[in-house]
Write a protein that holds these residues in place. Sequence first.
Motif, mmCIF file in Angstrom:
data_model
loop_
_atom_site.group_PDB
_atom_site.id
_atom_site.type_symbol
_atom_site.label_atom_id
_atom_site.label_comp_id
_atom_site.label_asym_id
_atom_site.label_seq_id
_atom_site.Cartn_x
_atom_site.Cartn_y
_atom_site.Cartn_z
ATOM 1 N N ALA A 190 33.156 38.166 41.020
ATOM 2 C CA ALA A 190 33.516 39.333 40.195
ATOM 3 C C ALA A 190 33.429 40.625 40.986
ATOM 4 O O ALA A 190 34.304 41.504 40.873
ATOM 5 C CB ALA A 190 32.594 39.379 38.972
ATOM 6 N N VAL A 191 32.358 40.711 41.834
ATOM 7 C CA VAL A 191 32.211 41.934 42.658
ATOM 8 C C VAL A 191 33.368 42.057 43.643
ATOM 9 O O VAL A 191 33.967 43.119 43.802
ATOM 10 C CB VAL A 191 30.852 41.906 43.389
ATOM 11 N N VAL A 192 33.683 40.929 44.314
ATOM 12 C CA VAL A 192 34.758 40.956 45.302
ATOM 13 C C VAL A 192 36.097 41.260 44.625
ATOM 14 O O VAL A 192 36.880 42.095 45.095
ATOM 15 C CB VAL A 192 34.804 39.609 46.059
ATOM 16 N N SER A 193 36.355 40.591 43.510
ATOM 17 C CA SER A 193 37.628 40.804 42.808
ATOM 18 C C SER A 193 37.734 42.244 42.295
ATOM 19 O O SER A 193 38.790 42.902 42.453
ATOM 20 C CB SER A 193 37.735 39.830 41.636
ATOM 21 N N SER A 200 32.972 44.117 35.632
ATOM 22 C CA SER A 200 32.412 43.475 34.434
ATOM 23 C C SER A 200 33.459 42.645 33.677
ATOM 24 O O SER A 200 33.182 41.513 33.255
ATOM 25 C CB SER A 200 31.814 44.533 33.518
ATOM 26 N N VAL A 201 34.675 43.208 33.500
ATOM 27 C CA VAL A 201 35.698 42.448 32.772
ATOM 28 C C VAL A 201 36.108 41.203 33.582
ATOM 29 O O VAL A 201 36.296 40.108 33.019
ATOM 30 C CB VAL A 201 36.909 43.337 32.480
ATOM 31 N N THR A 202 36.203 41.375 34.899
ATOM 32 C CA THR A 202 36.520 40.211 35.750
ATOM 33 C C THR A 202 35.426 39.156 35.650
ATOM 34 O O THR A 202 35.703 37.932 35.635
ATOM 35 C CB THR A 202 36.704 40.664 37.202
ATOM 36 N N PHE A 203 34.157 39.568 35.593
ATOM 37 C CA PHE A 203 33.029 38.634 35.470
ATOM 38 C C PHE A 203 33.152 37.785 34.199
ATOM 39 O O PHE A 203 32.953 36.564 34.228
ATOM 40 C CB PHE A 203 31.707 39.410 35.455
ATOM 41 N N SER A 263 33.779 33.794 34.283
ATOM 42 C CA SER A 263 32.768 32.934 33.651
ATOM 43 C C SER A 263 33.425 31.938 32.712
ATOM 44 O O SER A 263 33.075 30.747 32.691
ATOM 45 C CB SER A 263 31.744 33.784 32.890
ATOM 46 N N ILE A 264 34.390 32.409 31.936
ATOM 47 C CA ILE A 264 35.076 31.508 31.001
ATOM 48 C C ILE A 264 35.896 30.464 31.761
ATOM 49 O O ILE A 264 35.875 29.270 31.449
ATOM 50 C CB ILE A 264 35.975 32.320 30.047
ATOM 51 N N ALA A 265 36.611 30.894 32.793
ATOM 52 C CA ALA A 265 37.487 29.972 33.536
ATOM 53 C C ALA A 265 36.683 28.960 34.352
ATOM 54 O O ALA A 265 37.076 27.785 34.492
ATOM 55 C CB ALA A 265 38.409 30.772 34.453
ATOM 56 N N VAL A 266 35.551 29.387 34.903
ATOM 57 C CA VAL A 266 34.741 28.500 35.748
ATOM 58 C C VAL A 266 34.012 27.453 34.921
ATOM 59 O O VAL A 266 33.863 26.296 35.318
ATOM 60 C CB VAL A 266 33.741 29.322 36.589
ATOM 61 N N GLY A 317 43.188 39.510 34.144
ATOM 62 C CA GLY A 317 44.342 40.422 34.156
ATOM 63 C C GLY A 317 44.075 41.666 33.314
ATOM 64 O O GLY A 317 44.491 42.779 33.682
ATOM 65 N N GLY A 318 43.379 41.475 32.179
ATOM 66 C CA GLY A 318 43.014 42.631 31.374
ATOM 67 C C GLY A 318 42.078 43.559 32.116
ATOM 68 O O GLY A 318 42.131 44.797 31.960
#
Length: 799
Positions: A54-57, A94-97, A101-104, A120-121
């Motif tokens: 999430a941090v990297v993305s 945070s939104v990427t995290f 989390s859901i996808a993983v 994407g959001g």
Amino acid sequence: MYQVLYCLTDQHDWRLVALGGAVCLLASAAAISLFHRARAAQGTARLVWITLDAVVSGCGIWATHFIAMLAYGPGTGGAYNIPVTLLSLIFAISVTFVGLSIAVSSTRTLWVVLGGAIVGGGVAAMHYTGMAALEIPARVDWVEGTVIVSVVLGIVFAALALFVAARRDDLSHAISATALLTLAIVAHHFTAMGAVVLTPDPTLAISGLSIPPASMSFLTASAAIAIIAIALVSALLDRRAKGELGRQQVVLDTALENMSQGLCMFDADGKIILFNERYAAMLRRSDMQLIGRVLLDILREEAAKGQWNGDPEQFFARLVEDAREGRTTTDVVRRFDRSIRVVNQPMQGGGWVATFEDITEWLEAQAKISHMARHDALTNLPNRVLFHEQLEQGLRRAGSNNQLAVLCLDLDHFKDINDSLGHPIGDALLKEVGRRLKATVGEHDTVARLGGDEFAVVQIGRSEEAAARALAGRLVEVISAPYEIDDHQIVIGVSIGISLAPQDGTNPDELLKNADLALYRAKADGRGTYRFFETGMDARAQARRLLEMDLRAALQRDEFQAYYQPIRDVASDRVVAFEALLRWNHPHRGLISPINFIPLAEETGLIIQLGELVLRQACSDAATWPNDIGVAVNLSPVQFKNPNLIASVTEALEKSGLAARRLELEITESVLLQNSEATLTTLHELRAMGVRISLDDFGTGYSSLSYLRSFPFDKIKIDRSFVSELATREDSVAIIRAVTGLGRSLGIVTTAEGVESDAQLELLRREGCTQAQGYLFSQPRPASDVAMMLERPRLRASA
């Protein structure tokens, strides 16, 4: 659409756009790699990988935005509000995290796509918050339709990126997912920038908490690139490590599944953390859920089904205690008619590793080897080793009213049957004898084969001597009954020696020795009978052993000498031949009569050496006598079994130079009993050489007349038992008359042995006997006295 293209081509510096794209691609590659690492991990490790991803993305999205904003030239100067800029970074991470989390955490496609859509959001949230941080002297308005398109593009491409990445962790899927995620960020950004409408307004001022766009873009880009580079390197190193671990895991799994042993690993609480299929199959637990289960629960289930013997709690508690104390244990358990050896090895830090080996066949092989080592291969009876052990046990169990007897058995004339009919018949006979023995003895008695045709029985019972006598009588009767083996009817006998405990011995060796002495006595008494051990047998056996030792030594010391007794022609009263008789000149005991050592020499086989010695000496001595004087040499039945007999006779004649016609070989009927066909062949060969053959002790056997018909003997010798009774029994005169008449009709010389008086000689002359031999003429004398015996007409006997 025209507005977006216009913004991209006329309002952006393409060099910076390319830089932003490169940063975006790098960030996307790192994000996808970290996504794979997170899906491969479990527990806390997964959470760490999701956070790093999430941090990297987020940083990649954020850096791409500000580098692209630096490339944007709206025609007026501006700055970025620092708090809002930081807020945009927080939104991106945070939104990427949440989306990651859901996808993983799910393998279902719907949840993976939803997670990607949220990512994407996050791109959209970061972009529009970042745009809100832009402070310029102009009003910012948005084209609503273009804004919606930009958000949809980010969501759709990001969802596709994670969907592709989740399908498979390989290079092609990683490249495709990276391209889709890059497209999601870039497409969203530039579409959104095409939705911007700027209206100059000099009244709008820039706040003090702002930073120039160029400074902001380079600082954030540099920091983001550093973070992304570190993350990408970490992901690549982790992938390489995971690949190596994966290869090692494959090797380990292959090794585990190809082990001949079952293996199961337990933690400190007895919970299964690893096992191989061999373990599951061996214990028939393949249909159970094993990983994570406590062994005690499995044992309870099996005990309820009747598949586990014993107390599961107690067994499990012992395993845990042994592991806690660091003790290695080995057990053999029975599972579904199989024997399984279990070795429990404690591990450092608690728990233990158990290996399971099916040793059913090994135990069976060991039992078979043990059985073979203690049983006779032919009859399957106990051998000498097991017999000795069982005799020891019997002695321990025997009390004052429960004594013990040892019976040693030896088959009579078994060797003759073995030699004449062959070993297969002999083996079959031994097996049948063993079967008869087992069927005859009592339930608690032991039968063993000690070797060859020797058997033994241990009998336990009351009134021991009477019971042993009764058993021995039954055994003689049973073993002597005819056998039908391969169309051969065989009749043998058995001799039995018996010793009793405790009177004849208190240990196995002593009892066996005394039973063997009694067996020797049974054989000496005519075979086919039994004898109990008696005091004095040991002394006689010791004397026999000493005599045998002396006999062997005498051969080495050349203590044997040939003596000669004359054979006279009855009609002419002159010596026609001498019979060679062996004498043993013992250095301490003087001359020993042949009757005392010849039987022992025949039993031990020494008679062959003695016979050859007499033959050589007799031929050598006779060669010095007048040419019309012959020499007679006795042949033992044992010598006839020697395949070198013909060669020995030939060698003796050649070395001495004696003419074959002057040599006479005397045999008894027992020689012809052995193997008549082979014996007759040998006799014919000797006769063809010119040697004369004489039948000794004629009339004492059962088939004398048939032997005269089967072989043309040169001489028959009338046994001394008939001669000694000539003057007292008329039937002896009749027998001698018949023999001499038979000799005349067949052209065979007749010689009477044991002539000791003139009356006997006169009767023999009257009945037509050809030759006479005995003390009337001379005692046997050494070769040096032969000349004197030839010169003197008659030497009166001195009894």
